[in-house]
Scaffold this active site. Structure first.
Site, PDB file in Angstrom:
ATOM      1  N   GLY A  18       0.812  -1.214   0.000  1.00 48.82           N
ATOM      2  CA  GLY A  18       0.000   0.000   0.000  1.00 48.82           C
ATOM      3  C   GLY A  18       0.842   1.260   0.000  1.00 48.82           C
ATOM      4  O   GLY A  18       0.575   2.209  -0.755  1.00 48.82           O
ATOM      5  N   ALA A  77      -5.865  -9.370   2.290  1.00 49.02           N
ATOM      6  CA  ALA A  77      -7.009  -9.876   1.532  1.00 49.02           C
ATOM      7  C   ALA A  77      -7.896 -10.747   2.413  1.00 49.02           C
ATOM      8  O   ALA A  77      -7.423 -11.443   3.303  1.00 49.02           O
ATOM      9  CB  ALA A  77      -6.527 -10.668   0.317  1.00 49.02           C
ATOM     10  N   SER A  95       0.212  -7.067  -9.967  1.00 48.08           N
ATOM     11  CA  SER A  95       1.357  -7.976  -9.899  1.00 48.08           C
ATOM     12  C   SER A  95       2.666  -7.223 -10.025  1.00 48.08           C
ATOM     13  O   SER A  95       2.761  -6.247 -10.753  1.00 48.08           O
ATOM     14  CB  SER A  95       1.273  -9.026 -11.002  1.00 48.08           C
ATOM     15  OG  SER A  95       2.473  -9.765 -11.026  1.00 48.08           O
ATOM     16  N   GLY A  96       3.650  -7.707  -9.322  1.00 51.99           N
ATOM     17  CA  GLY A  96       4.977  -7.101  -9.424  1.00 51.99           C
ATOM     18  C   GLY A  96       5.646  -6.959  -8.081  1.00 51.99           C
ATOM     19  O   GLY A  96       6.767  -6.472  -7.993  1.00 51.99           O
ATOM     20  N   LYS A 125      -5.678 -12.073 -12.771  1.00 53.66           N
ATOM     21  CA  LYS A 125      -4.505 -12.063 -11.884  1.00 53.66           C
ATOM     22  C   LYS A 125      -4.247 -13.455 -11.304  1.00 53.66           C
ATOM     23  O   LYS A 125      -3.097 -13.900 -11.192  1.00 53.66           O
ATOM     24  CB  LYS A 125      -4.700 -11.048 -10.756  1.00 53.66           C
ATOM     25  CG  LYS A 125      -3.662 -11.117  -9.625  1.00 53.66           C
ATOM     26  CD  LYS A 125      -2.297 -10.712 -10.096  1.00 53.66           C
ATOM     27  CE  LYS A 125      -1.142 -10.875  -9.127  1.00 53.66           C
ATOM     28  NZ  LYS A 125      -1.297 -11.241  -7.784  1.00 53.66           N
ATOM     29  N   HIS A 185      -2.670 -15.519 -13.940  1.00 51.60           N
ATOM     30  CA  HIS A 185      -1.274 -15.055 -14.025  1.00 51.60           C
ATOM     31  C   HIS A 185      -0.423 -15.786 -12.987  1.00 51.60           C
ATOM     32  O   HIS A 185       0.660 -16.288 -13.288  1.00 51.60           O
ATOM     33  CB  HIS A 185      -1.236 -13.538 -13.807  1.00 51.60           C
ATOM     34  CG  HIS A 185       0.100 -12.991 -13.406  1.00 51.60           C
ATOM     35  ND1 HIS A 185       0.622 -13.168 -12.141  1.00 51.60           N
ATOM     36  CD2 HIS A 185       1.030 -12.298 -14.083  1.00 51.60           C
ATOM     37  CE1 HIS A 185       1.824 -12.617 -12.071  1.00 51.60           C
ATOM     38  NE2 HIS A 185       2.082 -12.065 -13.240  1.00 51.60           N
ATOM     39  N   ASN A 186      -0.916 -15.880 -11.764  1.00 55.40           N
ATOM     40  CA  ASN A 186      -0.156 -16.554 -10.717  1.00 55.40           C
ATOM     41  C   ASN A 186      -0.021 -18.053 -10.976  1.00 55.40           C
ATOM     42  O   ASN A 186       1.023 -18.636 -10.702  1.00 55.40           O
ATOM     43  CB  ASN A 186      -0.801 -16.318  -9.349  1.00 55.40           C
ATOM     44  CG  ASN A 186      -0.535 -14.913  -8.832  1.00 55.40           C
ATOM     45  OD1 ASN A 186      -0.380 -13.982  -9.614  1.00 55.40           O
ATOM     46  ND2 ASN A 186      -0.496 -14.753  -7.522  1.00 55.40           N
ATOM     47  N   GLU A 228       2.618 -18.453 -13.342  1.00 54.79           N
ATOM     48  CA  GLU A 228       3.882 -18.205 -12.636  1.00 54.79           C
ATOM     49  C   GLU A 228       4.366 -19.481 -11.925  1.00 54.79           C
ATOM     50  O   GLU A 228       5.548 -19.820 -11.982  1.00 54.79           O
ATOM     51  CB  GLU A 228       3.652 -17.065 -11.638  1.00 54.79           C
ATOM     52  CG  GLU A 228       4.846 -16.694 -10.785  1.00 54.79           C
ATOM     53  CD  GLU A 228       4.451 -15.619  -9.759  1.00 54.79           C
ATOM     54  OE1 GLU A 228       3.764 -14.648 -10.125  1.00 54.79           O
ATOM     55  OE2 GLU A 228       4.819 -15.770  -8.583  1.00 54.79           O
ATOM     56  N   HIS A 267     -24.441 -45.981 -18.772  1.00 54.07           N
ATOM     57  CA  HIS A 267     -24.390 -44.529 -18.951  1.00 54.07           C
ATOM     58  C   HIS A 267     -24.589 -44.118 -20.406  1.00 54.07           C
ATOM     59  O   HIS A 267     -24.661 -42.936 -20.712  1.00 54.07           O
ATOM     60  CB  HIS A 267     -23.063 -43.979 -18.412  1.00 54.07           C
ATOM     61  CG  HIS A 267     -22.954 -44.070 -16.920  1.00 54.07           C
ATOM     62  ND1 HIS A 267     -23.852 -43.453 -16.074  1.00 54.07           N
ATOM     63  CD2 HIS A 267     -22.078 -44.733 -16.118  1.00 54.07           C
ATOM     64  CE1 HIS A 267     -23.522 -43.716 -14.810  1.00 54.07           C
ATOM     65  NE2 HIS A 267     -22.449 -44.502 -14.816  1.00 54.07           N
TER      66      HIS A 267
HETATM   67  P1  ATR Z   1       1.998  -7.179   4.908  1.00 49.37           P
HETATM   68  O1  ATR Z   1       2.087  -8.681   4.868  1.00 49.37           O
HETATM   69  O2  ATR Z   1       2.919  -6.487   3.959  1.00 49.37           O
HETATM   70  O3  ATR Z   1       2.014  -6.590   6.303  1.00 49.37           O
HETATM   71  P2  ATR Z   1      -0.833  -7.483   4.627  1.00 49.37           P
HETATM   72  O4  ATR Z   1      -0.769  -8.341   5.832  1.00 49.37           O
HETATM   73  O5  ATR Z   1      -1.359  -8.020   3.362  1.00 49.37           O
HETATM   74  O6  ATR Z   1       0.570  -6.829   4.323  1.00 49.37           O
HETATM   75  O7  ATR Z   1      -1.666  -6.190   4.966  1.00 49.37           O
HETATM   76  C1  ATR Z   1      -1.537  -5.554   6.167  1.00 49.37           C
HETATM   77  C2  ATR Z   1      -2.411  -4.332   6.080  1.00 49.37           C
HETATM   78  O8  ATR Z   1      -3.783  -4.705   6.146  1.00 49.37           O
HETATM   79  C3  ATR Z   1      -2.165  -3.371   7.201  1.00 49.37           C
HETATM   80  O9  ATR Z   1      -2.312  -2.086   6.700  1.00 49.37           O
HETATM   81  C4  ATR Z   1      -3.263  -3.733   8.181  1.00 49.37           C
HETATM   82  O10 ATR Z   1      -3.622  -2.716   9.042  1.00 49.37           O
HETATM   83  P3  ATR Z   1      -2.882  -2.557  10.477  1.00 49.37           P
HETATM   84  O11 ATR Z   1      -1.597  -1.854  10.210  1.00 49.37           O
HETATM   85  O12 ATR Z   1      -3.812  -1.734  11.288  1.00 49.37           O
HETATM   86  O13 ATR Z   1      -2.698  -3.939  11.023  1.00 49.37           O
HETATM   87  C5  ATR Z   1      -4.387  -4.000   7.234  1.00 49.37           C
HETATM   88  N1  ATR Z   1      -5.449  -4.812   7.819  1.00 49.37           N
HETATM   89  C6  ATR Z   1      -5.382  -6.120   8.139  1.00 49.37           C
HETATM   90  N2  ATR Z   1      -6.543  -6.531   8.667  1.00 49.37           N
HETATM   91  C7  ATR Z   1      -7.368  -5.454   8.690  1.00 49.37           C
HETATM   92  C8  ATR Z   1      -8.712  -5.225   9.115  1.00 49.37           C
HETATM   93  N3  ATR Z   1      -9.450  -6.221   9.614  1.00 49.37           N
HETATM   94  N4  ATR Z   1      -9.209  -3.981   8.951  1.00 49.37           N
HETATM   95  C9  ATR Z   1      -8.474  -2.994   8.439  1.00 49.37           C
HETATM   96  N5  ATR Z   1      -7.210  -3.150   8.032  1.00 49.37           N
HETATM   97  C10 ATR Z   1      -6.654  -4.353   8.139  1.00 49.37           C
END
Ligand code: ATR
Length: 475
Positions: A17, A78, A130-131, A188, A191-192, A195, A456
């Protein structure tokens, strides 16, 4: 206040992000940022004063800081994180606002979320990105799905921050409108899956080279050489770098001290599950996922290792250069098969889910920014643009190259089989090639068996209708 309002807002200040937000800022966009936990936002603000981020402590302030219609990109974990973020945003947004999910969402979740936001007169765009970290900052490949209307609001911004490929008429962005609702995340996902297959094939090629006596450093040279030809791609390039790396502690090639158990986060599995759901043969992608699963099954491997006999993977070669060239050709062919399977899956899914997907455009936006970027994708996108293809394999230049490489490919599969080098990818790709081009398949016998034990029925090649035979074994 209006003049200082942000053109785009990014929610989620983890690595992906924050890098994406910096990418927007680098392209001159006034960018607002927000994270559930303020400390992360603060850290990003402190580390990147040059971005002039408009940061908010509360989601209300964040939403207020955006010009209308609001454009918000969600980059959170996600799944539940995405739903939680959407739920906090919905009551604060106004009809016409656009929410983009740039996370690795499962496409069915994206379809559900799109429908939910549509009921609030909000636009939802599921954008596959992706990237990795570098791509997010310097230019990823972006696969956005949603209403065409929403693309008119966010499309040019996404295209601006995407990777670029130099073209005859200037830089071509690695971002294009994919189709409605979950189509971007579906593309996407595939794509994975590709990959995974690409990496499995590279692993098999390395096993063959090592089996023929090449050291890791010698194999590194081979991959570097391959990267100057038809196999030119990011993954082949970094393979040579990984193989060249020496372990500081032992002085051995680093690859020899890494535990041979591959991890995965699930997108390859999704691709295979979806191919099963839609009945699309994608065995080479599946073999790549299964190979990772096998590698990470220590009990299975331990039991089998002590129980099973067979050749030890040593490949006896008379002419090393000729063998290396055969492996190169086999690798290219297998790669083409994985792309053919993945693109066929996209084509079938488009019909099933009502997406108007331009397959040539998918290949075009994979040419830079993403992990599977490869010279081959130029050829693939040109072939899909020039021809109405049922399968990539019938494309004029592809089928010619496959024909030419056929003897090499078969020799490699045969020698690996004799030598006991596991090549689930190479061999399944070759079987796919032979299966789909077969005049008749063994399914006739399958139908006979099904009619025998379960009545069948079957169809005949010379008459309409369905038939049942009273088999001698019928009792
Ligand atoms: P990374 O592995 O790089 O840390 P991620 O786990 O995919 O990335 O994403 C983490 C992000 O999702 C963080 O910005 C997290 O917010 P916090 O810093 O407050 O933990 C956010 N995130 C995870 N669960 C969340 C939720 N239930 N509501 C809002 N944001 C959430």
């Amino acid at each position: 206040e209006k003049t200082s309002s942000a053109q785009i807002g990014v929610v989620g200040m983890a690595v992906m992000g924050s890098n994406l937000a910096r990418n927007f800022a680098n392209h001159g966009y006034r960018t607002a940022i927000f994270n559930r936990t303020w400390a992360k936002t603060e850290a990003v603000l402190t580390a990147h004063p040059e971005a002039h981020f408009i940061a908010s402590q509360t989601v209300e302030e964040f939403v207020d800081s955006l010009e209308k219609p609001r454009r918000i990109i969600i980059m959170v974990k996600a799944g539940a994180g995405t739903d939680a973020t959407i739920d906090t945003l919905i009551p604060l947004l106004e009809p016409g606002d656009i929410v983009v999910d740039g996370g690795n969402a499962f496409f069915q979740d994206t379809r559900r979320r799109e429908e939910k936001l549509r009921a609030h007169d909000l636009h939802f765009v599921g954008a596959g990105i992706s990237g990795g970290e570098t791509g997010a900052l310097e230019g990823p490949s972006i696969m956005p799905g949603g209403s065409e209307h929403s693309y008119t609001y966010v499309g040019s911004m996404l295209e601006d921050i995407s990777a670029k490929v130099p073209g005859p008429n200037g830089d071509e962005p690695c971002c294009t409108y994919i189709g409605t609702d979950g189509s971007g995340h579906f593309v996407k996902m595939v794509h994975n899956g590709i990959e995974y297959a690409d990496m499995q094939f590279i692993g098999e090629a390395y096993d063959l080279l090592a089996g023929a006596g090449l050291s890791a450093a010698e194999a590194a040279d081979v991959f570097a050489e391959w990267n100057t030809g038809d196999l030119d791609s990011f993954l082949i390039e970094i393979t040579s770098e990984v193989l060249r790396q020496t372990d500081a502690r032992t002085g051995k090639p680093l690859v020899d001290v890494i535990v041979d158990a591959a991890g995965m986060k699930g997108t390859g599995t999704w691709t295979v599950q979806e191919s099963l759901t839609l009945g699309v043969p994608a065995a080479s992608i599946a073999e790549a996922v299964f190979a990772r699963a096998a590698s990470s099954s220590p009990e299975l491997r331990k039991a089998a290792r002590s129980a099973l006999e067979g050749p030890d993977g040593t490949v006896t070669v008379e002419d090393r250069a000729a063998f290396v060239e055969d492996v190169r050709q086999a690798l290219w062919c297998a790669k083409v098969i994985a792309y053919a399977q993945g693109l066929h899956l996209i084509k079938v899914a488009a019909v099933e889910y009502g997406w108007d997907i331009d397959v040539a455009a998918c290949a075009r936006i994979w040419r830079a920014g993403c992990i599977i970027r490869a010279k081959l994708l130029d050829r693939i996108s040109n072939e899909y643009a020039a021809n109405d293809l049922e399968t990539l394999l019938e494309a004029p230049s592809i089928k010619a190259m496959l024909a030419e490489a056929n003897p090499s490919w078969r020799r490699v599969v045969a020698r690996a089989t004799e030598a006991g080098v596991p090549i689930p990818g190479f061999s399944s790709a070759l079987s796919y090639y032979d299966l789909v081009r077969a005049e008749r398949t063994n399914a006739a016998l399958t139908q006979g068996l099904r009619d025998f034990f379960g009545s069948h029925t079957y169809r005949r090649i010379d008459t309409e209708g369905t038939f049942h035979t009273v088999w001698s074994g019928d009792r």
